[in-house]
Design an enzyme around this catalytic site. Structure first.
Site, mmCIF file in Angstrom:
data_model
loop_
_atom_site.group_PDB
_atom_site.id
_atom_site.type_symbol
_atom_site.label_atom_id
_atom_site.label_comp_id
_atom_site.label_asym_id
_atom_site.label_seq_id
_atom_site.Cartn_x
_atom_site.Cartn_y
_atom_site.Cartn_z
ATOM 1 C CD GLU A 4 -22.689 -6.049 19.551
ATOM 2 O OE1 GLU A 4 -23.233 -4.978 19.230
ATOM 3 O OE2 GLU A 4 -21.741 -6.119 20.371
ATOM 4 N NE ARG A 44 -10.464 -11.566 24.417
ATOM 5 C CZ ARG A 44 -10.430 -10.347 23.908
ATOM 6 N NH1 ARG A 44 -10.200 -9.307 24.702
ATOM 7 N NH2 ARG A 44 -10.594 -10.156 22.614
ATOM 8 C CE LYS A 102 -17.678 -3.745 12.162
ATOM 9 N NZ LYS A 102 -19.057 -3.645 12.698
#
Length: 620
Positions: free
Chosen positions: A77, A302, A312
């Site tokens: 994204e 992951r 972020k």
């Protein structure tokens, strides 16, 4: 009328003919390089970059669907910068396709105009190319907005979706609530298909405001998987899209978009992290519900690096508080920050390959990542002499006009890296840490009355006196003698230690002056989030040390001209395409590994420490 499940053309064609394997590159013979000649770039690394595809999880994934062509995708994204965790997904998706002679799309999942910006698309594309990968095509989920809308209408017509007017709180309760109570259907679930279709078109045409209406898929509330509890397919957003502008007021969700875009692009293996494992059921349900080709989704664990932050929101806070300079601050673990710090892209890929791939979450300490980078640099970068905190030594028994040429190899283990010349004069600079005013038995570097060797200089020097600044108490000058044996004698006592040095020579424009930035962990603990008061209370005040008056030997000019890069498939051209100063890397002998920083300019050299020579080394 039902739509037949169509096989994408690229996969249909592959049933008849397999994609031919690429011809291997011809081998070329290497030759020894004489001193001072510009040699080939560097060593070829001995590790197998394809090992994670040859065995284990990824081999079994391929065996589940081994038809050609292999088509994968990396679907970020565009709402932020990529970080070290993304490098695993990039390496797996692009590498899996490459290993099986297939193709990998870079698809931007741009279905949320409130958070996405074109600047992130550019940055993501650049990072993928920097890592050495070339997308088969660059696509956007928004390319398919018309097609996705048509499928949403079709699903609604056939009773597979309905428009819901419930609040977020009501929907959570329908799904069991926080206490995992009984689930029950939305009151709008059984409205006629024609009514839901009309309401969906009203959403599109602006009748409703955000959150007043959503389109939900009619799945299976009795299923134990929450991804089957009537997920949202479309919502209203009052935001301008970075590509489609104001054309749309309704936008598809990830759960509706992802599997269908995979289908449109003929993805054979949809490889994602285990956070989407439960989503596999809804992924397959939707493909079947709208009668389109169904890719195979499989999930891997992951990559999480401890001792840093990748969020972020939290990195933005660090920037706003001026704790770091920006997203590319070398103390961060975003890919742009690692590149600026000087970490080679090949080292990142080696790290991912070394970890292997499974379904388990991989928690890795920063130290292990740095060890992998260190091993990579050990094999691929030249050696130079660097003095971080210089103090001059005047060798009193050498003439003022003496200038001798000393030949230094770029690598003592690899003659193919060649060599270069540096001057030796009666004034040299050593690091302040290599001199003591008072000697001791367990100290083997320079002290009054003690000898030490200068790297690659034929004879040692002995300190005879030193001068100090009375105000600061710092040594400002050391006097020494050159311990060359008398004429006709070749015997001298070999010193126990050799230290790096840089000579003063106007003829050779030596030394090269530099600012050196030494980076330490940004946080004091392994888990900054767990610290009382939050992660800002865990910031290490000594995360950056600056040496403003460092000196480098003139071999740096040769390294800059040649920009030595490892000969890996696609890596040299990829890094050169995006190369800035950070591609100029070297080992500072006895100090650390360094790269030039983007703040460098004509007449100004700024170095970043990539990693120390040893884990937890205190010298650098």
């Amino acid at each position: 009328m039902e739509m037949p499940a169509k096989l994408p053309e690229r996969l249909k064609d592959a049933k008849e003919t397999s994609k031919p394997k690429k011809a291997p590159k011809p081998k070329t013979e290497s030759r020894p390089v004489p001193a001072k000649e510009n040699p080939p770039i560097a060593l070829v690394l001995p590790t197998d970059p394809d090992s994670m595809f040859k065995e284990g999880f990824l081999k079994s994934v391929y065996n589940e669907r081994s038809t050609l062509p292999v088509v994968t995708r990396f679907p970020p994204e565009p709402n932020g910068y990529l970080h070290i965790g993304h490098s695993k997904a990039i390496a797996i998706n692009f590498g899996f396709a490459k290993y099986h002679d297939g193709d990998c799309y870079l698809r931007f999942d741009d279905t949320n105009p409130e958070a996405e910006e074109e600047i992130y698309c550019v940055a993501i594309k650049e990072m993928i190319e920097w890592l050495g990968f070339t997308p088969y095509k660059i696509t956007y989920s928004s390319d398919n907005f018309d097609k996705l809308y048509e499928l949403a209408e079709d699903l609604t017509k056939r009773g597979g979706a309905y428009v819901c007017h419930c609040t977020e709180t009501e929907i959570k309760l329908q799904r069991g609530g926080e206490n995992h109570g009984p689930r029950y259907a939305c009151p709008h679930r059984d409205r006629p298909a024609e009514e839901s279709l009309a309401e969906f078109r009203a959403m599109r045409d602006g009748k409703y405001k955000p959150k007043e209406a959503i389109l939900r898929m009619k799945q299976n509330l009795e299923d134990g998987n929450p991804q089957m509890w009537d997920l949202m397919a479309y919502r209203i957003l009052d935001a301008k899209h970075h590509r489609t502008g104001n054309k749309w007021r309704i936008y598809p969700t990830y759960d509706f978009t992802h599997c269908l875009c995979d289908s449109f692009e003929g993805i054979s293996h949809s490889l994602c992290t285990t956070e989407f494992q439960l989503s596999r059921v809804s992924y397959e349900w939707l493909c079947d519900a709208v009668k389109v080709y169904k890719p195979m989704q499989r999930e891997f664990g992951r990559l999480r690096v401890t001792g840093t932050l990748l969020s972020k929101r939290k990195i933005t806070k660090l920037i706003d508080e001026k704790i770091v300079r920006g997203w590319d601050d070398p103390r961060l673990y975003t890919l742009v920050a690692l590149r600026r710090r000087g970490v080679p892209p090949g080292a990142i890929l080696s790290f991912v390959n070394e970890l292997g791939v499974s379904t388990a979450l991989t928690n890795i300490q920063i130290g292990r990542f740095e060890n992998c980078v260190r091993r990579y640099l050990e094999q691929t970068v030249p050696r130079l002499m660097v003095v971080l905190d210089p103090v001059p030594i005047v060798i009193d028994n050498l003439p003022d006009d003496l200038v001798e040429e000393v030949e230094l190899p770029f690598s003592p283990k690899d003659p193919l890296m060649g060599s270069h010349i540096v001057p030796f004069t009666n004034t040299v600079y050593i690091d302040r840490s290599d001199f003591r005013e008072v000697d001791s038995k367990d100290y083997f570097r320079l002290a009054p009355g003690k000898s030490v060797g200068l790297l690659r200089v034929r004879f040692p020097i002995k300190a005879t006196a030193f001068e100090k600044d009375e105000t600061t108490g710092l040594v400002t000058k050391i006097h020494a003698t050159y311990e060359k044996p008398p004429s006709g004698s070749n015997s001298f006592k070999k010193p126990k230690t050799y230290i790096q040095w840089v000579a003063l020579s106007s003829k050779y424009n030596s030394p090269i002056k530099a600012e050196v930035r030494v980076f330490n962990p940004l946080f004091k603990s392994e888990n900054a989030d767990a610290v009382e008061g939050g992660f800002l209370n865990d910031v290490n005040p000594d995360s950056e040390e600056i040496f403003p008056d460092a000196m480098i030997e003139i071999g740096l000019d040769v390294v800059k001209q040649r920009m030595m890069l490892p000969e890996e498939s696609g890596q040299v051209d990829a890094e050169k395409k995006h190369a800035g100063f950070e591609a100029v890397r070297f080992q500072g002998l006895r100090v650390a590994y360094f790269a030039m920083d983007k703040d460098s300019a004509d007449g100004k050299v700024v170095l970043n420490r990539i990693v120390g020579l040893k884990e937890d080394s205190g010298r650098a």
